[in-house]
Design an enzyme around this catalytic site. Structure first.
Site, mmCIF file in Angstrom:
data_model
loop_
_atom_site.group_PDB
_atom_site.id
_atom_site.type_symbol
_atom_site.label_atom_id
_atom_site.label_comp_id
_atom_site.label_asym_id
_atom_site.label_seq_id
_atom_site.Cartn_x
_atom_site.Cartn_y
_atom_site.Cartn_z
ATOM 1 N N GLU A 216 40.836 33.442 74.746
ATOM 2 C CA GLU A 216 41.803 32.848 73.799
ATOM 3 C C GLU A 216 41.858 31.387 74.151
ATOM 4 O OE1 GLU A 216 43.252 34.456 71.329
ATOM 5 O OE2 GLU A 216 42.264 36.308 71.902
ATOM 6 N N CYS B 264 49.128 26.248 72.772
ATOM 7 C CA CYS B 264 47.877 26.437 72.031
ATOM 8 C C CYS B 264 48.173 26.496 70.538
ATOM 9 C CB CYS B 264 47.191 27.711 72.488
ATOM 10 S SG CYS B 264 48.286 29.126 72.456
HETATM 11 P P1 NAP Z 1 41.699 25.794 81.745
HETATM 12 O O1 NAP Z 1 41.625 24.484 82.424
HETATM 13 O O2 NAP Z 1 40.529 26.212 80.934
HETATM 14 O O3 NAP Z 1 41.988 26.866 82.916
HETATM 15 C C1 NAP Z 1 42.068 28.264 82.690
HETATM 16 C C2 NAP Z 1 41.418 28.985 83.866
HETATM 17 O O4 NAP Z 1 39.986 28.842 83.800
HETATM 18 C C3 NAP Z 1 41.818 28.469 85.242
HETATM 19 O O5 NAP Z 1 41.869 29.563 86.120
HETATM 20 C C4 NAP Z 1 40.686 27.532 85.590
HETATM 21 O O6 NAP Z 1 40.496 27.360 86.976
HETATM 22 C C5 NAP Z 1 39.498 28.270 84.998
HETATM 23 N N1 NAP Z 1 38.387 27.386 84.643
HETATM 24 C C6 NAP Z 1 38.453 26.296 83.846
HETATM 25 N N2 NAP Z 1 37.233 25.749 83.703
HETATM 26 C C7 NAP Z 1 36.383 26.517 84.409
HETATM 27 C C8 NAP Z 1 34.968 26.472 84.645
HETATM 28 N N3 NAP Z 1 34.218 25.517 84.104
HETATM 29 N N4 NAP Z 1 34.426 27.418 85.424
HETATM 30 C C9 NAP Z 1 35.199 28.376 85.992
HETATM 31 N N5 NAP Z 1 36.531 28.469 85.799
HETATM 32 C C10 NAP Z 1 37.121 27.559 85.024
HETATM 33 O O7 NAP Z 1 42.948 25.865 80.778
HETATM 34 P P2 NAP Z 1 44.481 25.477 81.109
HETATM 35 O O8 NAP Z 1 44.613 24.041 81.424
HETATM 36 O O9 NAP Z 1 45.016 26.439 82.082
HETATM 37 O O10 NAP Z 1 45.234 25.748 79.761
HETATM 38 C C11 NAP Z 1 45.347 24.812 78.725
HETATM 39 C C12 NAP Z 1 44.444 25.223 77.577
HETATM 40 O O11 NAP Z 1 44.659 26.589 77.289
HETATM 41 C C13 NAP Z 1 44.718 24.487 76.275
HETATM 42 O O12 NAP Z 1 43.500 24.138 75.690
HETATM 43 C C14 NAP Z 1 45.443 25.512 75.416
HETATM 44 O O13 NAP Z 1 45.262 25.326 74.038
HETATM 45 C C15 NAP Z 1 44.812 26.767 75.905
HETATM 46 N N6 NAP Z 1 45.688 27.924 75.696
HETATM 47 C C16 NAP Z 1 45.300 28.874 74.834
HETATM 48 C C17 NAP Z 1 46.116 29.950 74.583
HETATM 49 C C18 NAP Z 1 45.698 31.006 73.600
HETATM 50 O O14 NAP Z 1 46.318 32.064 73.585
HETATM 51 N N7 NAP Z 1 44.699 30.781 72.785
HETATM 52 C C19 NAP Z 1 47.343 30.078 75.249
HETATM 53 C C20 NAP Z 1 47.703 29.093 76.143
HETATM 54 C C21 NAP Z 1 46.854 28.015 76.362
HETATM 55 P P3 NAP Z 1 41.385 26.339 87.841
HETATM 56 O O15 NAP Z 1 42.574 27.106 88.288
HETATM 57 O O16 NAP Z 1 40.505 25.949 88.952
HETATM 58 O O17 NAP Z 1 41.742 25.176 86.970
#
Ligand code: NAP
Length: 482
Positions: free
Chosen positions: A226, A263
């Site tokens: 998501e 999001c």
């Molecule tokens: P994120 O930076 O993508 O992090 C999510 C998880 O993925 C974390 O555990 C992160 O690790 C890991 N991760 C990120 N990049 C990675 C990679 N290249 N390789 C391996 N693991 C990786 O997202 P966020 O900052 O937590 O959340 C914000 C985003 O989420 C926004 O874009 C928002 O729109 C979206 N969001 C979507 C929803 C939905 O339901 N669609 C809901 C809420 C938020 P680390 O802990 O090391 O950073």
């Protein structure tokens, strides 16, 4: 930081627990989820301050989010008790079946095994350790290995400790819920042969990287990502004429809620050209009046927001109505462009500014509006600001094609947890078009199995004659609980 070996240890342990948990009936598994919900409620006074200190989100918001998380666990527990997600289906043997004699065939959804779960920084409870993905996976009879988020690490470990202890006290097998930490470890989790599916909430970049890992395994697995979304809002000419200022007030509240870190934040507004003067006169003040809270989730998220804002701002023909301030939290930013210029400025439709900012796109005619809506990528939500009896069928048709949830005269930033909810849409808003919120989320972590000509005693209880498990079933084409 845990070592790579701990990923294997966590998954192997979870896999053993998954097999042990098969002995438990649905009522027992539901009781485990309810025990976790009760334990979270008991530790509310410890969890909320920890979440506040790590996320900078305000107390009231976090209390509400924890309540939602507990509600979610209880709702999914009830869903496990009811068993409708099993989709139990029985076709009795039929020698007269139209395409030739039919055997006795009975189908049911079974749990997949170990599910890897990644949460997002902006929902430290509801989309994190024991948020929707973990609750859905456990409700369906799976085991979970959750990757702790670096943005709320202490809260993550504390929540996990409470979850594990509650499961253990309720009699669940040791290892049914495990945790790991670290990006590299997260990638190993997605690659692990015993992991059967992944639930991910987070950015398009992070989600896509891990989706590619899941898809390039020797045995690819479903990756329910998501991801991000721009959540277009369409204001029709009639709605603008009737209540333009009210719409602007509602928008100002929604785009700045949670410092724009949702999001579902409305990031694109399609307004009639006639609105431009009023928007410029009223919206900057309305935005400036909104309370933003103590700061963004992390410094990194603020930097990413400002860099996304700058990159959209520098696109040809984009004009700045209000620049986003660089303090933390940044003051809200507002950009604008004419619909006729958008085709040559696709970044406007493709860049999520995760923070308090949006782009207004002014359309000169209905034809121009429809043309530019066709250029949208997949979205979690699409909102219509309209008036009674207007029936904008063509706009609804395009939004239905592009979005997972359509709203009329509301704002997309609230997502209720219920039976009919759908939170997920075409890529890039999700990697697989399904919902991560609500009872239907359980189905993502199940797979169907059909049993042909089996003896009663060898069938799952939900498929046996007489319906001893008392679940809704489709028998010879008709739904029944008899
Ligand atoms: P994120 O930076 O993508 O992090 C999510 C998880 O993925 C974390 O555990 C992160 O690790 C890991 N991760 C990120 N990049 C990675 C990679 N290249 N390789 C391996 N693991 C990786 O997202 P966020 O900052 O937590 O959340 C914000 C985003 O989420 C926004 O874009 C928002 O729109 C979206 N969001 C979507 C929803 C939905 O339901 N669609 C809901 C809420 C938020 P680390 O802990 O090391 O950073």
């Amino acid at each position: 930081m845990k070592s790579l070996n701990s990923v294997d240890a966590a998954v192997v342990k979870a896999n053993s627990a998954f097999h042990a948990a098969k002995q438990a009936d649905r009522q027992t598994r539901a009781a485990w989820l309810k025990a976790v919900g009760a334990a979270l409620a008991e530790h509310r006074d410890e969890l909320v301050p920890l979440a506040m200190s790590e996320s900078h989100l305000p107390e009231a918001r976090l209390k509400g989010e924890l309540t939602r998380t507990i509600f979610q666990l209880n709702l999914l527990a009830t869903e496990a008790e009811r068993g409708e997600f099993l989709d139990a289906t029985i076709d009795h043997a039929d020698p007269e079946w139209g395409m030739g004699p039919r055997p006795d065939l009975r189908r049911i959804n079974v749990p997949m095994g170990v599910i890897g779960v990644f949460g997002a920084s902006n929902f430290p409870f509801a989309f994190s350790v024991i948020g929707g993905d973990s609750a859905a996976a456990l409700a369906g009879g799976n085991a979970v290995v959750h990757k702790i988020h670096s943005a709320h690490r202490e809260l993550g470990w504390k929540t996990a400790e409470i979850v594990k202890s509650a499961l253990s006290a309720a009699g669940a097998p040791d290892g049914l819920f495990e945790t790991i930490e670290g990006r590299e470890e997260g990638t190993e989790l997605v690659k692990h042969p015993l992991v059967k599916a992944v639930g991910f909430t987070g950015s398009v970049g992070g989600g896509r990287a891990l989706y590619d890992v899941a898809a390039s395994r020797p045995n690819p697995i479903p990756f329910y990502g998501e991801l991000g979304s721009l959540n277009p809002v369409v204001i029709t000419e009639r709605a603008w004429d009737e209540r333009g200022s009210d719409i602007l007030a509602g928008f100002a509240g929604s785009v700045t809620m949670g410092v724009g870190q949702f999001c579902t934040k409305p990031g694109l507004v399609f307004a009639p050209l006639a609105a431009e003067e009023t928007v410029n006169a009223e919206l900057p003040d309305l935005l400036a009046q909104q309370a933003l809270g103590p700061g963004m989730l992390t410094e990194g998220i603020r930097d990413s927001f400002l860099s996304a804002f700058e990159s959209v701002k520098s696109v040809d023909n984009v004009e700045t109505v209000v620049g986003a301030g660089t303090q933390n939290p940044p003051s809200p930013g507002l950009l604008q462009i004419k619909a006729a210029d958008v085709e040559a400025a696709r970044q406007v439709l493709e860049t999520e500014m995760f923070g308090p900012a949006a782009v207004i796109i002014y359309y000169a005619s209905q034809a121009e509006l429809l043309q530019v809506l066709e250029l949208l990528e997949g979205q979690l939500t699409g909102t219509l600001q309209t008036v009674d009896g207007e029936n904008p069928a063509e706009v609804i048709s395009i939004l239905t094609e592009k979005c997972g949830r359509l709203l009329r005269n509301g704002w997309p930033t609230g997502v209720t947890v219920s039976y009919a909810q759908n939170h997920g849409g075409p890529y890039p808003s999700s990697t697989i078009q399904s919902t991560s919120v609500g009872t239907a989320a359980v189905g993502r972590f199940l797979r169907p199995v059909a049993f042909q000509d089996f003896e009663q005693a060898d069938l799952p209880v939900e498929l046996q004659d007489g319906n001893p498990a008392k679940v809704y079933r489709r028998v010879d084409g008709e739904w029944t609980i008899d």
